[in-house]
Design a protein around this motif. Structure first.
Motif, PDB file in Angstrom:
ATOM      1  N   UNK A 167      30.970  61.683 101.970  1.00 50.17           N
ATOM      2  CA  UNK A 167      30.187  61.826 100.884  1.00 50.17           C
ATOM      3  C   UNK A 167      29.354  60.319 100.602  1.00 50.17           C
ATOM      4  N   UNK A 168      28.197  60.849  99.990  1.00 46.58           N
ATOM      5  CA  UNK A 168      27.344  59.520  99.533  1.00 46.58           C
ATOM      6  C   UNK A 168      27.997  59.289  97.981  1.00 46.58           C
ATOM      7  N   UNK A 169      28.064  57.796  97.931  1.00 46.84           N
ATOM      8  CA  UNK A 169      28.428  57.337  96.533  1.00 46.84           C
ATOM      9  C   UNK A 169      27.213  56.649  95.818  1.00 46.84           C
ATOM     10  N   UNK A 170      26.603  56.977  94.760  1.00 41.75           N
ATOM     11  CA  UNK A 170      25.623  55.962  94.140  1.00 41.75           C
ATOM     12  C   UNK A 170      26.139  55.123  92.972  1.00 41.75           C
ATOM     13  N   UNK A 171      25.762  54.048  93.040  1.00 41.20           N
ATOM     14  CA  UNK A 171      26.340  53.080  91.771  1.00 41.20           C
ATOM     15  C   UNK A 171      24.946  52.916  91.114  1.00 41.20           C
ATOM     16  N   UNK A 172      25.390  53.005  89.571  1.00 39.70           N
ATOM     17  CA  UNK A 172      24.088  52.738  88.715  1.00 39.70           C
ATOM     18  C   UNK A 172      24.607  52.245  87.503  1.00 39.70           C
ATOM     19  N   UNK A 173      23.736  51.331  86.663  1.00 41.13           N
ATOM     20  CA  UNK A 173      23.944  50.784  85.549  1.00 41.13           C
ATOM     21  C   UNK A 173      23.978  51.714  84.625  1.00 41.13           C
ATOM     22  N   UNK A 174      24.784  51.427  83.598  1.00 40.79           N
ATOM     23  CA  UNK A 174      24.759  52.350  82.094  1.00 40.79           C
ATOM     24  C   UNK A 174      25.140  51.491  80.986  1.00 40.79           C
ATOM     25  N   UNK A 175      24.986  51.643  79.819  1.00 43.25           N
ATOM     26  CA  UNK A 175      24.946  50.949  78.636  1.00 43.25           C
ATOM     27  C   UNK A 175      24.234  49.728  78.695  1.00 43.25           C
ATOM     28  N   UNK A 176      22.879  49.893  79.152  1.00 41.57           N
ATOM     29  CA  UNK A 176      21.963  48.788  79.321  1.00 41.57           C
ATOM     30  C   UNK A 176      22.470  47.500  80.168  1.00 41.57           C
ATOM     31  N   UNK A 177      23.196  48.198  81.353  1.00 39.46           N
ATOM     32  CA  UNK A 177      23.438  47.132  82.085  1.00 39.46           C
ATOM     33  C   UNK A 177      24.859  46.269  81.990  1.00 39.46           C
ATOM     34  N   UNK A 178      25.686  46.799  80.989  1.00 40.42           N
ATOM     35  CA  UNK A 178      26.832  46.056  80.497  1.00 40.42           C
ATOM     36  C   UNK A 178      27.997  46.955  81.411  1.00 40.42           C
ATOM     37  N   UNK A 179      27.815  47.884  82.055  1.00 42.45           N
ATOM     38  CA  UNK A 179      28.860  48.514  82.836  1.00 42.45           C
ATOM     39  C   UNK A 179      28.174  49.590  84.149  1.00 42.45           C
ATOM     40  N   UNK A 180      28.566  49.694  85.024  1.00 43.14           N
ATOM     41  CA  UNK A 180      28.411  50.674  86.161  1.00 43.14           C
ATOM     42  C   UNK A 180      29.149  51.769  86.278  1.00 43.14           C
ATOM     43  N   UNK A 181      28.769  52.818  86.819  1.00 40.47           N
ATOM     44  CA  UNK A 181      29.279  53.950  87.190  1.00 40.47           C
ATOM     45  C   UNK A 181      28.872  54.482  88.425  1.00 40.47           C
ATOM     46  N   UNK A 182      29.898  55.213  89.249  1.00 37.21           N
ATOM     47  CA  UNK A 182      29.660  55.656  90.509  1.00 37.21           C
ATOM     48  C   UNK A 182      29.284  57.016  90.487  1.00 37.21           C
ATOM     49  N   UNK A 183      28.637  57.524  91.298  1.00 35.53           N
ATOM     50  CA  UNK A 183      28.279  59.117  91.295  1.00 35.53           C
ATOM     51  C   UNK A 183      28.419  59.432  92.657  1.00 35.53           C
ATOM     52  N   UNK A 184      29.433  60.417  92.950  1.00 38.57           N
ATOM     53  CA  UNK A 184      29.682  60.982  94.450  1.00 38.57           C
ATOM     54  C   UNK A 184      29.354  62.290  94.537  1.00 38.57           C
ATOM     55  N   UNK A 185      28.288  62.486  95.681  1.00 37.65           N
ATOM     56  CA  UNK A 185      27.721  63.825  96.019  1.00 37.65           C
ATOM     57  C   UNK A 185      28.582  64.166  96.752  1.00 37.65           C
ATOM     58  N   UNK A 186      29.079  65.527  96.638  1.00 38.75           N
ATOM     59  CA  UNK A 186      29.964  66.161  97.778  1.00 38.75           C
ATOM     60  C   UNK A 186      29.342  67.336  98.148  1.00 38.75           C
ATOM     61  N   UNK A 187      28.141  67.986  97.560  1.00 39.45           N
ATOM     62  CA  UNK A 187      27.579  69.130  97.933  1.00 39.45           C
ATOM     63  C   UNK A 187      26.305  69.299  97.267  1.00 39.45           C
ATOM     64  N   UNK A 188      25.520  70.014  98.075  1.00 41.35           N
ATOM     65  CA  UNK A 188      24.235  70.388  97.311  1.00 41.35           C
ATOM     66  C   UNK A 188      23.154  69.165  97.862  1.00 41.35           C
ATOM     67  N   UNK A 189      21.978  69.315  97.017  1.00 38.10           N
ATOM     68  CA  UNK A 189      20.918  68.415  97.364  1.00 38.10           C
ATOM     69  C   UNK A 189      21.179  66.996  96.714  1.00 38.10           C
TER      70      UNK A 189
END
Length: 326
Positions: A129-151
């Motif tokens: 799977x493809x995992x994206x990391x992106x900042x949240x809360x004005x850069x005070x934390x990061x979240x990971x988004x995993x794409x398992x299906x679809x575009x």
């Protein structure tokens, strides 16, 4: 599983933006050995720019040239890119998280009834799977988004994902596609650019930024000198812009540009949370401030307590001397 991934390139004043090459690198990760297809919109002959995308890892590039695409409008570019998407049926779409990318990609995602991961700073393949990391809360934390299906649809933050090495031995097909652009609701009468001289702030490797501590427009002169010897560009805090010391096009922060240079030198900047949101992910941060309790020192890798008007000229002289002796 290998995928076909479309990379929406972006040109400015006849040259591709660096984030286009970074998007190609991200697309190579997402494709997992599949095909990376570039798309460029504009007016006139775009074949040379398309070939440049090939040198950076695109296997083929589709250019769409039309007088209605000379200047960016979301209506025109969305029509052009959707035509390519319909022809190619990609499983992934990647673009830079720029002013154009932030405007165009939500429109495309809506038409495709797809989700969109915006402002990714890292892309990795994990367990198929493809995992994206992106900042949240004005850069005070990061979240990971995993794409398992679809575009897989994402924008990437400039200056975060290393581009592949340019290789003129790489070959790929560059073809032009004719698209009819109609029903443009936005008419561009004129484009007035207000930006710093030299390197684009969002893609700069070195930024020297000034805050209220520069005291005046003339106070930016030593910062310009330092940026010049370092091969970088000058930015500013909102406080400096509000005070009229510089144009708002230089503003870095939550309501300005978000930057991630290799080196960020903050001069006379106290470190308000809104400013930190725009630069705290810089790789190396140097703070110069008279106040030893300034908040900017809490995020700085190196701190100099002193008057910027004493410190910065000495830095400029020392760097010039180092270049002479090198």
């Amino acid at each position: 599983m290998s995928k076909k991934v479309l990379v929406i390139g972006e040109a400015r004043e006849g040259s591709l933006r660096n984030v286009t090459f970074e998007a190609i690198a991200a697309a190579n990760i997402v494709s997992d050995g599949g095909e990376v297809v570039g798309v460029l919109c504009g007016d006139g002959d775009l074949s040379a720019l398309g070939q440049e995308m090939v040198y950076y890892g695109a296997e083929k590039v589709i250019t769409v040239s039309n007088p209605e695409l000379k200047t960016y409008t979301s209506d025109g570019y969305a029509q052009a890119v959707m035509e390519v998407i319909n022809d190619e049926s990609p499983e992934g779409i990647i673009m830079g998280h720029t002013a154009v990318g932030k405007d165009l990609t939500p429109k495309l995602a809506s038409r495709l009834e797809s989700g969109l991961i915006s402002d990714a700073t890292e892309v990795v393949a994990e367990g198929g799977n493809i995992v994206f990391t992106r900042p949240i809360y004005s850069g005070k934390a990061f979240e990971k988004k995993e794409i398992t299906d679809g575009l897989v649809f994402a924008t990437i933050r400039p200056n975060n994902i290393p581009s592949l090495e340019r290789d003129e031995a790489l070959t790929g097909q560059v073809t032009e596609k004719e698209v009819s652009i109609t029903n443009i609701r936005t008419i561009i009468q004129d484009v007035i650019r207000k930006s710093s001289d030299g390197v684009d702030l969002s893609e700069a490797k070195v930024i020297v930024a000034g805050g209220r501590g520069v005291k005046s427009a003339e106070g930016f002169e030593p910062l310009n000198d330092l940026a010049e010897v370092l091969g970088g560009t000058v930015g500013a805090s909102r406080g400096a812009c509000d005070a009229g010391y510089c144009d708002y096009s230089l503003q870095i922060g939550q309501t300005g540009k978000v930057v991630t240079p290799d080196l960020y030198i903050a001069c006379g900047i106290s470190g308000a949370i809104q400013h930190l949101a725009g630069m705290s992910n810089s790789k190396v941060i140097v703070a110069i401030n008279k106040d030893p309790e300034a908040n900017i020192f809490n995020v700085a890798d190196y701190g100099i307590v002193g008057d910027l008007f004493d410190v910065v000229p000495k830095l400029v002289d020392e760097i010039k001397q180092m270049k002479v002796n090198a």
